[in-house]
Design a protein around this motif. Structure first.
Motif: not given
Length: 431
Positions: A338-347, A278-286
């Motif tokens: 990874t965990v932080g970005l999943l949480e930022r997305a609402g998980f 996915v890539g770092a720049d796209r991970y939050l979008e993912y």
């Protein structure tokens, strides 16, 4: 020229500032270095030119892929020993600019240039991924090309390496003596239990590969599955497999970017060995996209390789060999990121299981499969690509064993506003 091996050994030690830990066998048949160790075989002078024109890992990779550089003896021992000699000394070694101020270093470099003559740049092997630059990473087009480079190399070749399970991710071992097929089945069942799959549910399998998770979920748990991949060859193989299993009414395989999936909600999503692309720049979008595709209370199982965190995260760079020959544009992130970005997305992240040692066992089995059918593997793809796969899988096995990289299953829930996650009270009682 006689005794090229001794000259190479002397020059290598002068340039690296440390004793060479393996033997060198040169193109003239000469040999030098500590006895009883694996031999680094320099088949011709072109290997030196690869290194001189592209110093560092990419030059070594080009020489290896072209067959100009080889190892005689235990490949794992050679890689482990050479890693300490070359890569693990990099942080404490002087820079090239600093080294060039040393007259002895300059003299050794000149001798190496003379030994490599004629001093002309060799062409990179045809297996190298070529692209104009890294300015536009992880567009849909660039991701499609990167996935094709890695996966569209022949389903027969992957069957030889992966075995009947056709699962290209970390297996889940009960013991090191178990079979690869049982360990991969147990991994798919573990994911199914974590997702609490039940008859009638809809599962989205992101990066579905050759359809193994889709088939297991539909056949063993009665769910309806949509699998998406960017690989035409994977999709064709998966569709035939599904037809042979009599599961065409339960499974749909699409050649589709995950960003284009719009037919949610799904009850569960599996993403197994896909997020590294996915890539770092796209991970939050993912993460946001997958969150949006789940129903409230739906679960995501994200199975992903992780690297160790760095003191300066901005200094992270992609491994040159992996980027050029294996997973173009792939990027690894620390587990915490990874965990932080999943949480930022609402998980809501509910469980993290680290299975690092399991991947080392898996990779060693894949290497053994390839080595046992070496001539056939070369025929099914190309000699250079077979050499790439053997090197990257063996080196990766060591990286997992030495805790340089890891792999984790992160279970996350799209917990509704009521807070009713649907998770059991006791951890790992997944149902």
């Amino acid at each position: 020229m006689q005794d090229a091996a001794q000259r190479l050994k002397t020059l290598a030690e002068q340039l690296m500032g440390a004793p060479l830990p393996v033997r060198i066998r040169a193109w003239d048949g000469s040999e030098a270095g500590p006895p009883g160790t694996p031999a680094l075989v320099v088949r011709n002078r072109r290997a030196l030119r690869h290194l001189l024109w592209k110093p560092g890992e990419l030059g070594l990779a080009r020489a290896w892929v072209a067959g100009d550089l080889d190892v005689d003896g235990d490949l794992y021992e050679a890689l482990d020993t050479m890693a300490e000699f070359i890569w693990e000394r990099a942080d404490s070694s002087p820079s090239l600019r600093q080294s060039l101020r040393d007259p002895a270093f300059r003299a050794a470099a000149r001798s190496l240039v003379a030994l490599s003559a004629p001093f002309l740049p060799p062409a990179p092997p045809p297996e190298e991924m070529r692209r104009p630059g890294r300015l536009h990473l992880h567009t849909k087009g660039s991701d499609r090309r990167a996935i094709s480079h890695h996966y569209d190399v022949g389903n027969d070749f992957y069957e030889l390496v992966l075995g009947p399970s056709m699962v290209y991710s970390c297996a889940y071992w009960e013991s090191p003596e178990g079979t690869l097929e049982d360990a991969q089945r147990d991994k798919l069942e573990l994911i199914s239990r974590k997702l609490a799959l039940k008859p009638g549910m809809r599962l989205l399998d992101v990066g579905c590969g050759w359809g193994s998770m889709a088939v297991h979920a539909a056949r063993e748990h009665g769910v309806d599955v949509v699998g998406v991949t960017l690989s035409q060859e994977q999709a064709a193989y998966a569709r035939k497999r599904i037809a042979d299993e009599g599961l065409t009414d339960r499974i749909e395989i699409r050649v589709q970017d995950y960003r284009d999936v719009r037919d949610g909600p799904y009850d569960a999503i599996s993403s197994i060995g896909m997020a590294e692309h996915v890539g770092a720049d796209r991970y939050l979008e993912y993460a946001h996209d997958l969150h949006a595709l789940l129903r409230p209370g739906g679960r995501l199982l994200n199975h992903q390789i992780a690297r160790r965190p760095q003191d300066d995260e901005s200094a992270y760079s992609v491994d040159e060999f992996i980027d050029a020959y294996v997973f173009p544009d792939g990027e690894l992130a620390p587990l915490g990121t990874t965990v932080g970005l999943l949480e930022r997305a609402g998980f809501e992240v509910r469980d993290v299981e680290t299975i690092r040692e399991h991947y080392a066992l898996t990779l060693r089995r894949w290497v053994a499969n390839l080595e046992a059918h070496w001539a056939e593997g070369r025929r099914l793809t190309s000699p250079g690509r077979a050499r790439i796969w053997r090197l990257y899988m063996a080196a990766s096995a060591l990286a997992f064993e030495r805790n340089r990289i890891g792999v984790n299953q992160v279970l996350a829930v799209k917990t509704p506003e009521s807070g009713a996650s649907g998770m059991p009270l006791r951890a790992r009682d997944w149902r």
